[in-house]
Design a protein around this motif. Structure first.
Motif, mmCIF file in Angstrom:
data_model
loop_
_atom_site.group_PDB
_atom_site.id
_atom_site.type_symbol
_atom_site.label_atom_id
_atom_site.label_comp_id
_atom_site.label_asym_id
_atom_site.label_seq_id
_atom_site.Cartn_x
_atom_site.Cartn_y
_atom_site.Cartn_z
ATOM 1 N N GLU A 43 3.184 -46.937 39.387
ATOM 2 C CA GLU A 43 4.158 -46.835 40.485
ATOM 3 C C GLU A 43 4.380 -48.194 41.131
ATOM 4 O OE1 GLU A 43 2.378 -43.914 42.972
ATOM 5 O OE2 GLU A 43 2.961 -42.213 41.691
ATOM 6 N N ALA A 44 3.304 -48.959 41.299
ATOM 7 C CA ALA A 44 3.428 -50.288 41.897
ATOM 8 C C ALA A 44 4.192 -51.234 40.978
ATOM 9 C CB ALA A 44 2.037 -50.855 42.195
ATOM 10 N N THR A 45 4.020 -51.066 39.676
ATOM 11 C CA THR A 45 4.771 -51.871 38.714
ATOM 12 C C THR A 45 6.266 -51.657 38.884
ATOM 13 O OG1 THR A 45 2.956 -51.746 37.125
ATOM 14 C CG2 THR A 45 5.103 -52.350 36.258
ATOM 15 N N ALA A 46 6.658 -50.403 39.035
ATOM 16 C CA ALA A 46 8.072 -50.093 39.239
ATOM 17 C C ALA A 46 8.585 -50.704 40.536
ATOM 18 C CB ALA A 46 8.265 -48.581 39.245
ATOM 19 N N THR A 47 7.754 -50.667 41.586
ATOM 20 C CA THR A 47 8.149 -51.240 42.873
ATOM 21 C C THR A 47 8.340 -52.748 42.757
ATOM 22 O OG1 THR A 47 6.972 -49.513 44.089
ATOM 23 C CG2 THR A 47 7.468 -51.540 45.277
ATOM 24 N N LEU A 48 7.419 -53.412 42.096
ATOM 25 C CA LEU A 48 7.529 -54.862 41.914
ATOM 26 C C LEU A 48 8.745 -55.216 41.071
ATOM 27 C CD1 LEU A 48 3.786 -55.809 41.257
ATOM 28 C CD2 LEU A 48 5.134 -56.347 43.298
ATOM 29 N N ARG A 49 8.991 -54.436 40.035
ATOM 30 C CA ARG A 49 10.159 -54.689 39.180
ATOM 31 C C ARG A 49 11.450 -54.529 39.998
ATOM 32 N NH1 ARG A 49 9.110 -51.166 35.568
ATOM 33 N NH2 ARG A 49 7.999 -52.520 34.110
ATOM 34 N N ASP A 50 11.506 -53.489 40.824
ATOM 35 C CA ASP A 50 12.686 -53.271 41.668
ATOM 36 C C ASP A 50 12.871 -54.405 42.673
ATOM 37 O OD1 ASP A 50 13.152 -50.908 40.339
ATOM 38 O OD2 ASP A 50 12.283 -49.632 41.901
ATOM 39 N N ALA A 51 11.762 -55.056 43.050
ATOM 40 C CA ALA A 51 11.822 -56.175 44.001
ATOM 41 C C ALA A 51 12.212 -57.481 43.324
ATOM 42 C CB ALA A 51 10.476 -56.327 44.701
ATOM 43 N N GLY A 52 12.420 -57.423 42.008
ATOM 44 C CA GLY A 52 12.873 -58.602 41.279
ATOM 45 C C GLY A 52 11.812 -59.354 40.522
ATOM 46 N N VAL A 53 10.574 -58.827 40.494
ATOM 47 C CA VAL A 53 9.500 -59.501 39.772
ATOM 48 C C VAL A 53 9.670 -59.257 38.273
ATOM 49 C CG1 VAL A 53 7.013 -59.712 39.454
ATOM 50 C CG2 VAL A 53 7.943 -59.254 41.731
ATOM 51 N N LYS A 54 9.595 -60.328 37.515
ATOM 52 C CA LYS A 54 9.767 -60.256 36.060
ATOM 53 C C LYS A 54 8.499 -60.771 35.365
ATOM 54 C CE LYS A 54 14.790 -61.064 36.130
ATOM 55 N NZ LYS A 54 14.931 -61.098 37.601
ATOM 56 N N PRO A 55 8.352 -60.495 34.060
ATOM 57 C CA PRO A 55 7.228 -61.066 33.315
ATOM 58 C C PRO A 55 7.185 -62.583 33.469
ATOM 59 C CG PRO A 55 8.321 -59.399 31.997
ATOM 60 C CD PRO A 55 9.165 -59.588 33.226
ATOM 61 N N GLY A 56 6.000 -63.114 33.699
ATOM 62 C CA GLY A 56 5.848 -64.553 33.884
ATOM 63 C C GLY A 56 5.971 -65.017 35.312
ATOM 64 N N HIS A 57 6.440 -64.148 36.217
ATOM 65 C CA HIS A 57 6.462 -64.477 37.640
ATOM 66 C C HIS A 57 5.039 -64.455 38.197
ATOM 67 C CE1 HIS A 57 10.925 -63.515 38.708
ATOM 68 N NE2 HIS A 57 10.712 -64.814 38.678
ATOM 69 N N ARG A 58 4.823 -65.163 39.285
ATOM 70 C CA ARG A 58 3.566 -65.077 40.004
ATOM 71 C C ARG A 58 3.704 -64.103 41.163
ATOM 72 N NH1 ARG A 58 5.923 -68.606 37.633
ATOM 73 N NH2 ARG A 58 6.381 -69.848 39.483
ATOM 74 N N VAL A 59 2.661 -63.286 41.370
ATOM 75 C CA VAL A 59 2.603 -62.352 42.496
ATOM 76 C C VAL A 59 1.370 -62.703 43.306
ATOM 77 C CG1 VAL A 59 2.437 -59.956 43.231
ATOM 78 C CG2 VAL A 59 3.748 -60.538 41.167
ATOM 79 N N MET A 60 1.585 -63.199 44.500
ATOM 80 C CA MET A 60 0.490 -63.628 45.371
ATOM 81 C C MET A 60 -0.065 -62.422 46.127
ATOM 82 S SD MET A 60 0.707 -66.875 47.925
ATOM 83 C CE MET A 60 -0.580 -67.330 49.070
ATOM 84 N N LEU A 61 -1.391 -62.284 46.144
ATOM 85 C CA LEU A 61 -2.054 -61.158 46.792
ATOM 86 C C LEU A 61 -2.920 -61.693 47.922
ATOM 87 C CD1 LEU A 61 -3.203 -59.410 43.473
ATOM 88 C CD2 LEU A 61 -1.037 -59.083 44.707
ATOM 89 N N VAL A 62 -2.394 -61.638 49.139
ATOM 90 C CA VAL A 62 -3.126 -62.109 50.321
ATOM 91 C C VAL A 62 -3.966 -60.934 50.792
ATOM 92 C CG1 VAL A 62 -2.926 -63.081 52.635
ATOM 93 C CG2 VAL A 62 -1.261 -63.700 50.869
ATOM 94 N N ALA A 63 -5.265 -60.991 50.485
ATOM 95 C CA ALA A 63 -6.011 -59.740 50.504
ATOM 96 C C ALA A 63 -7.465 -59.889 50.893
ATOM 97 C CB ALA A 63 -5.941 -59.112 49.106
ATOM 98 N N GLU A 64 -8.013 -58.751 51.296
ATOM 99 C CA GLU A 64 -9.447 -58.520 51.301
ATOM 100 C C GLU A 64 -9.666 -57.288 50.428
ATOM 101 O OE1 GLU A 64 -11.759 -59.338 54.939
ATOM 102 O OE2 GLU A 64 -9.829 -59.681 55.939
ATOM 103 N N ASN A 65 -10.918 -57.038 50.025
ATOM 104 C CA ASN A 65 -11.200 -55.975 49.061
ATOM 105 C C ASN A 65 -10.645 -54.635 49.517
ATOM 106 O OD1 ASN A 65 -12.540 -57.951 47.681
ATOM 107 N ND2 ASN A 65 -14.554 -56.993 47.786
ATOM 108 N N SER A 66 -9.912 -53.985 48.639
ATOM 109 C CA SER A 66 -9.238 -52.747 48.979
ATOM 110 C C SER A 66 -8.684 -52.104 47.719
ATOM 111 C CB SER A 66 -8.082 -53.017 49.956
ATOM 112 O OG SER A 66 -7.165 -53.948 49.369
ATOM 113 N N VAL A 67 -8.328 -50.828 47.835
ATOM 114 C CA VAL A 67 -7.662 -50.125 46.738
ATOM 115 C C VAL A 67 -6.322 -50.780 46.438
ATOM 116 C CG1 VAL A 67 -6.510 -47.965 46.126
ATOM 117 C CG2 VAL A 67 -8.833 -47.916 47.015
ATOM 118 N N ALA A 68 -5.604 -51.189 47.478
ATOM 119 C CA ALA A 68 -4.299 -51.822 47.274
ATOM 120 C C ALA A 68 -4.422 -53.071 46.407
ATOM 121 C CB ALA A 68 -3.666 -52.168 48.621
ATOM 122 N N LEU A 69 -5.476 -53.863 46.624
ATOM 123 C CA LEU A 69 -5.693 -55.057 45.812
ATOM 124 C C LEU A 69 -5.982 -54.673 44.367
ATOM 125 C CD1 LEU A 69 -6.094 -58.062 45.349
ATOM 126 C CD2 LEU A 69 -8.402 -57.846 46.314
ATOM 127 N N ALA A 70 -6.837 -53.665 44.156
ATOM 128 C CA ALA A 70 -7.163 -53.221 42.799
ATOM 129 C C ALA A 70 -5.927 -52.712 42.071
ATOM 130 C CB ALA A 70 -8.235 -52.132 42.854
#
Length: 305
Positions: A43-70
């Motif tokens: 589901e998150a893959t579909a959301t990222l794709r809809d946001a314009g993320v393509k293969p080879g793009h970088r996705v920055m994860l500003v995070a602390e340990n969590s399910v969302a990060l995993a």
């Protein structure tokens, strides 16, 4: 060891083999099965794709340990994008330098478990999404240039930045093969199995936590308890009740022993705990022996090359 070309293939294998096994657990979300984790990642893959993320793009994860990060780590793999895990506790200037260098097409903030991530998210143009029941914030900049893919395990999976103690942070490119090997090897040397419960308080934004906890659990189908921040009392109780594998840094062991001392205890009595390790900092022999006496277990150390 079975050969895989992407880190999400490990998740797909576990979801097919033991869909109802507990993969992740947190104080916020409770238990998440391997099937639920994979479903959330898709589901998150579909959301990222809809946001314009393509293969080879970088996705920055500003995070602390969590399910969302995993979930996000698996979603970027499914999308053939590069994850850029960054500790949310870094300053605005530090995160800005990494952002300018990595040029992410999207940035995800695990704001529901991290005040620091929430503060960073408030300064960005974000929208909320739900990852396996856990809210996160997403900012997209899809006009960045994507890196060419290789369609092999040699493709970059994660871009991890060093602390910059000897200059500006440097982006270390880890391939899918790097991460898979690290996880499988860590699990094999520690004899981790699907029956283990790993205490994941080491930041997944650092290679120690990412490889020795996250990827090791994923490699064998163990349960990973994700903890955003270390608390000696909370960790002490977890070790007494359910944890079997505890990777940590020396300061965590010191704080646990101090907590026990304040409670009038000289040793930790934990029936399930069978493996403890130390890393991320030097460890001298006298300190090693003190920790081993407290836990009643051998302390395995890994630091530097």
């Amino acid at each position: 060891m079975t050969s895989f070309s992407r880190i999400h293939h490990l998740l797909e294998r576990q979801a097919a083999h033991a869909p109802d096994a507990i993969a992740l657990t947190t104080a916020l979300t409770g238990d998440i099965t391997y099937a639920e984790w994979l479903r959330a990642a898709n589901e998150a893959t579909a959301t990222l794709r809809d946001a314009g993320v393509k293969p080879g793009h970088r996705v920055m994860l500003v995070a602390e340990n969590s399910v969302a990060l995993a979930v996000a780590l698996m979603a970027t793999s499914l999308l053939d994008a590069w994850s850029v895990p960054v500790n949310a506790r870094l300053s605005v200037a530090e995160i800005g330098r990494i952002r300018d260098h990595a040029r992410p097409a999207a940035t995800l903030f695990t704001h529901s478990v991290s005040t620091a991530a929430n503060n960073h998210a408030q300064a960005a143009g974000t929208r909320e999404l739900i990852l396996a029941g856990e809210p996160a914030m997403l900012e997209s900049r899809p006009d960045t240039v994507a890196e060419p893919g290789t369609a092999t395990a040699g493709q970059i999976a994660t871009l991890l930045y060093t602390t910059g103690t000897t200059g500006d942070p440097k982006g270390v490119m880890l391939t899918h093969a790097n991460l898979i090997y690290g996880g499988q090897t860590s699990a094999a040397h520690r004899e981790i199995t699907a029956a283990d419960h790993i205490y994941g308080v080491l930041p997944l934004t650092h290679v120690f936590g990412l490889s020795s906890a996250f990827m090791a659990a994923l490699a064998v189908g163990a349960c990973l308890e994700l903890v955003p921040r270390f608390d000696a009392a909370v960790t002490f109780a977890a070790l007494q009740s359910r944890v079997s594998v505890f990777p940590a840094v020396p300061q965590m062991h010191a704080l646990l022993m101090a907590h026990a001392s304040q409670s009038g205890l000289k040793k930790l009595h934990a029936e399930r705990l069978r493996y403890i390790s130390s890393g991320g900092a030097p460890l001298d022999l006298a300190w090693k022996q003190k920790v081993e006496s407290f836990f009643g277990l051998s302390l395995f150390n890994g630091y530097g090359m």
